[in-house]
Design an enzyme around this catalytic site. Structure first.
Site, PDB file in Angstrom:
ATOM      1  N   CYS A  49      36.353  51.129  28.420  1.00 24.03           N
ATOM      2  CA  CYS A  49      36.082  49.743  28.847  1.00 24.03           C
ATOM      3  C   CYS A  49      35.297  49.733  30.151  1.00 24.03           C
ATOM      4  O   CYS A  49      35.689  50.375  31.122  1.00 24.03           O
ATOM      5  CB  CYS A  49      37.403  49.004  29.025  1.00 24.03           C
ATOM      6  SG  CYS A  49      37.233  47.432  29.885  1.00 24.03           S
ATOM      7  N   CYS A  52      37.648  48.231  33.149  1.00 25.85           N
ATOM      8  CA  CYS A  52      38.890  48.843  33.615  1.00 25.85           C
ATOM      9  C   CYS A  52      38.665  49.622  34.925  1.00 25.85           C
ATOM     10  O   CYS A  52      37.578  50.167  35.141  1.00 25.85           O
ATOM     11  CB  CYS A  52      39.461  49.775  32.540  1.00 25.85           C
ATOM     12  SG  CYS A  52      40.441  48.927  31.286  1.00 25.85           S
ATOM     13  N   HIS A 115      43.931  45.930  30.965  1.00 27.35           N
ATOM     14  CA  HIS A 115      42.996  45.711  29.862  1.00 27.35           C
ATOM     15  C   HIS A 115      43.596  44.796  28.793  1.00 27.35           C
ATOM     16  O   HIS A 115      42.880  44.077  28.091  1.00 27.35           O
ATOM     17  CB  HIS A 115      42.648  47.072  29.252  1.00 27.35           C
ATOM     18  CG  HIS A 115      41.613  47.023  28.186  1.00 27.35           C
ATOM     19  ND1 HIS A 115      40.273  46.887  28.463  1.00 27.35           N
ATOM     20  CD2 HIS A 115      41.703  47.071  26.827  1.00 27.35           C
ATOM     21  CE1 HIS A 115      39.591  46.864  27.327  1.00 27.35           C
ATOM     22  NE2 HIS A 115      40.423  46.972  26.326  1.00 27.35           N
ATOM     23  N   SER A 163      32.069  40.153  24.863  1.00 28.49           N
ATOM     24  CA  SER A 163      31.822  41.553  24.537  1.00 28.49           C
ATOM     25  C   SER A 163      33.034  42.447  24.733  1.00 28.49           C
ATOM     26  O   SER A 163      33.029  43.586  24.317  1.00 28.49           O
ATOM     27  CB  SER A 163      30.674  42.070  25.405  1.00 28.49           C
ATOM     28  OG  SER A 163      31.019  41.935  26.779  1.00 28.49           O
ATOM     29  N   HIS A 166      38.974  42.759  27.806  1.00 32.53           N
ATOM     30  CA  HIS A 166      39.496  42.851  29.177  1.00 32.53           C
ATOM     31  C   HIS A 166      39.346  41.477  29.857  1.00 32.53           C
ATOM     32  O   HIS A 166      38.270  40.895  29.824  1.00 32.53           O
ATOM     33  CB  HIS A 166      38.711  43.921  29.951  1.00 32.53           C
ATOM     34  CG  HIS A 166      39.369  44.317  31.230  1.00 32.53           C
ATOM     35  ND1 HIS A 166      39.882  45.566  31.447  1.00 32.53           N
ATOM     36  CD2 HIS A 166      39.630  43.598  32.347  1.00 32.53           C
ATOM     37  CE1 HIS A 166      40.426  45.598  32.656  1.00 32.53           C
ATOM     38  NE2 HIS A 166      40.274  44.408  33.225  1.00 32.53           N
ATOM     39  N   HIS A 168      38.320  38.634  31.843  1.00 31.99           N
ATOM     40  CA  HIS A 168      37.239  38.473  32.818  1.00 31.99           C
ATOM     41  C   HIS A 168      36.478  37.175  32.602  1.00 31.99           C
ATOM     42  O   HIS A 168      36.572  36.558  31.543  1.00 31.99           O
ATOM     43  CB  HIS A 168      36.261  39.652  32.726  1.00 31.99           C
ATOM     44  CG  HIS A 168      35.436  39.640  31.466  1.00 31.99           C
ATOM     45  ND1 HIS A 168      35.931  40.008  30.240  1.00 31.99           N
ATOM     46  CD2 HIS A 168      34.143  39.285  31.243  1.00 31.99           C
ATOM     47  CE1 HIS A 168      34.986  39.888  29.322  1.00 31.99           C
ATOM     48  NE2 HIS A 168      33.892  39.448  29.904  1.00 31.99           N
ATOM     49  N   GLN A 170      32.740  34.939  34.300  1.00 34.14           N
ATOM     50  CA  GLN A 170      31.426  35.169  34.907  1.00 34.14           C
ATOM     51  C   GLN A 170      31.062  34.028  35.841  1.00 34.14           C
ATOM     52  O   GLN A 170      31.646  32.945  35.763  1.00 34.14           O
ATOM     53  CB  GLN A 170      30.346  35.233  33.819  1.00 34.14           C
ATOM     54  CG  GLN A 170      30.462  36.398  32.870  1.00 34.14           C
ATOM     55  CD  GLN A 170      29.203  36.510  32.015  1.00 34.14           C
ATOM     56  OE1 GLN A 170      28.085  36.438  32.519  1.00 34.14           O
ATOM     57  NE2 GLN A 170      29.380  36.686  30.721  1.00 34.14           N
TER      58      GLN A 170
HETATM   59  P1  H2U Z   1      30.897  38.501  28.052  1.00 39.12           P
HETATM   60  O1  H2U Z   1      32.308  38.761  28.374  1.00 39.12           O
HETATM   61  O2  H2U Z   1      30.619  37.038  27.871  1.00 39.12           O
HETATM   62  O3  H2U Z   1      30.472  39.315  26.903  1.00 39.12           O
HETATM   63  O4  H2U Z   1      30.026  38.989  29.289  1.00 39.12           O
HETATM   64  C1  H2U Z   1      30.201  40.221  29.906  1.00 39.12           C
HETATM   65  C2  H2U Z   1      29.087  40.441  30.924  1.00 39.12           C
HETATM   66  O5  H2U Z   1      29.220  41.753  31.477  1.00 39.12           O
HETATM   67  C3  H2U Z   1      27.702  40.355  30.316  1.00 39.12           C
HETATM   68  O6  H2U Z   1      27.006  39.306  30.962  1.00 39.12           O
HETATM   69  C4  H2U Z   1      27.945  42.278  31.742  1.00 39.12           C
HETATM   70  C5  H2U Z   1      27.063  41.706  30.635  1.00 39.12           C
HETATM   71  O7  H2U Z   1      25.752  41.551  31.097  1.00 39.12           O
HETATM   72  N1  H2U Z   1      28.017  43.729  31.789  1.00 39.12           N
HETATM   73  C6  H2U Z   1      27.757  44.404  32.983  1.00 39.12           C
HETATM   74  O8  H2U Z   1      27.417  43.745  33.973  1.00 39.12           O
HETATM   75  N2  H2U Z   1      27.899  45.764  33.054  1.00 39.12           N
HETATM   76  C7  H2U Z   1      28.231  46.556  31.991  1.00 39.12           C
HETATM   77  O9  H2U Z   1      28.373  47.753  32.155  1.00 39.12           O
HETATM   78  C8  H2U Z   1      28.427  45.943  30.665  1.00 39.12           C
HETATM   79  C9  H2U Z   1      28.373  44.436  30.576  1.00 39.12           C
HETATM   80 ZN    ZN Z   2      39.466  47.224  30.340  1.00 42.29          ZN
END
Ligand code: H2U
Ligand code: ZN
Length: 350
Positions: A49, A52, A115, A163, A166, A168, A170
């Site tokens: 992940c 994590c 997670h 995606s 975990h 989270h 934004q």
């Molecule tokens: P979602 O949970 O909506 O999928 O968004 C996760 C965000 O995490 C996504 O905008 C970012 C993606 O660009 N990301 C990172 O910044 N670093 C990573 O290593 C993978 C995903």
């Molecule tokens: Zn995680």
């Protein structure tokens, strides 16, 4: 007009749009349905992940061994803070072909090192830490001179394109105020000028009197299905005292907000005995350096599920071409959510 029987349209004073309601098509869609609980058994720490503690993200950044929350700049940011070189506007064909430079920044916020948790399964104290993180981020990012709007949101569940399970959220923050908040701000402003009071404050007073669309309330916050809800189980969280941003909250209000988020999350998960997908967003005062007495802090939850853990509502056909439509009324959705237990189904199964 009998709103429980007749096709009608409902007005959304926040967005200025209408939604079609066809209550004669479904009465109580959940009657007689018993769902098998959906339990995804995730590990507390997943070495694959990118959120994590201790793991490496895209671009080789290593996450610290964080214990509560963790914030980083999105490695694939949709907005960039750098000043663009050259023209910031394109305007051709007499205004038919237009573009504007878009400056901003994007961050990812981890709600917990665990997670396998979600907001619905975190304690009130843990959620308060998340609310404090949102507040600090709103203030810190909002104080930058090129940021006029800070959009905090959470995308939950693969169905919403999230995606990673975990927990989270934004932040996308930018110079220009994005379309939906801009529309809501303008409508709240017009209402304030006309009535001398806040639209959402007056609306909540009305709903607390009516009660039928209230899902949950405590001393400082209420959860309701708005009269004009578009998604089957759409809700809003509204403050009982008019505040325009997270920054104006007292510690007591912060605790009450965390409890409202927790209980709503539990009810959502209990609805179809699954980890309920949704998009949640916080609408609050723009950080444009002006006072915003006309605005009310509020949370929108837009969940896609309609009838079960897998049957979602599609916004297609008529809705894409004409206008939004729903069958089950806001009142029935609110009644259903209200009667659900405030203990998570996974804790009841133990
Ligand atoms: P979602 O949970 O909506 O999928 O968004 C996760 C965000 O995490 C996504 O905008 C970012 C993606 O660009 N990301 C990172 O910044 N670093 C990573 O290593 C993978 C995903
Ligand atoms: Zn995680």
């Amino acid at each position: 007009m009998n709103l429980n029987e007749n096709p009608h349209r409902r007005y959304n004073p926040l967005s200025g749009e209408w939604v079609k309601v066809s209550p004669h098509r479904t009465k109580r869609p959940w009657d007689g349905q018993v769902e098998d609980p959906v339990i995804d058994d995730l590990p507390a720490h997943d070495s694959g992940c990118y959120l994590c503690p201790g793991n490496t993200r895209a671009g080789g950044h290593k996450n610290p061994d964080y214990k509560e929350t963790f914030i980083f700049d999105n490695d694939f940011a949709a907005l960039l803070p750098e000043q663009l070189k050259g023209d910031t506007e394109v305007n051709k064909a007499g205004g038919l072909v237009r573009a504007s430079a878009d400056r901003g920044l994007c961050r990812v916020l981890c709600f917990s090192p665990r997670h396998d948790l979600t907001l619905a399964r975190m304690s009130c104290e843990e959620i308060q830490t998340v609310v404090k993180m949102w507040t600090d981020q709103y203030e810190e990012i909002g104080s930058k001179d090129f940021i006029n709007h800070v959009q905090i949101f959470e995308n939950r569940g693969a169905m919403m394109g999230c995606s990673n399970p975990h927990p989270h959220g934004q932040i996308w923050a930018e110079e220009a105020i994005p379309d939906l908040p801009a529309r809501e701000i303008n409508n709240q402003k017009a209402y304030f000028v006309k009535k001398g009071s806040q639209m959402l404050s007056d609306y909540l007073t009305f709903e607390l009197g009516e009660k039928e669309r209230i899902v949950y309330q405590n001393d400082h916050f209420a959860v309701l299905v708005p009269f004009w809800a578009l998604w089957p189980f759409e809700t809003m969280i509204l403050p009982k005292r008019n505040i325009s941003s997270l920054s104006e909250m007292t510690d007591h209000e912060c605790a009450s907000l965390a409890e409202a988020i927790r209980i709503l999350g539990i009810k959502y998960d209990n609805l179809f005995s699954t980890s309920f997908p949704y998009s949640m967003g916080i609408h609050q005062a723009p950080t444009d350096g002006e006072e915003h007495p006309e605005l009310t802090l509020h949370f929108h939850y837009f969940p896609p599920l309609l009838r079960s853990a897998t049957v979602k509502k599609f916004m297609v056909g008529y809705e894409l071409m004409a206008m939004a439509q729903r069958d089950i009324t806001s009142e029935l959705s609110a009644a259903r959510l209200r009667e659900l237990p405030e203990v998570h189904f996974r804790d009841r199964l133990k």
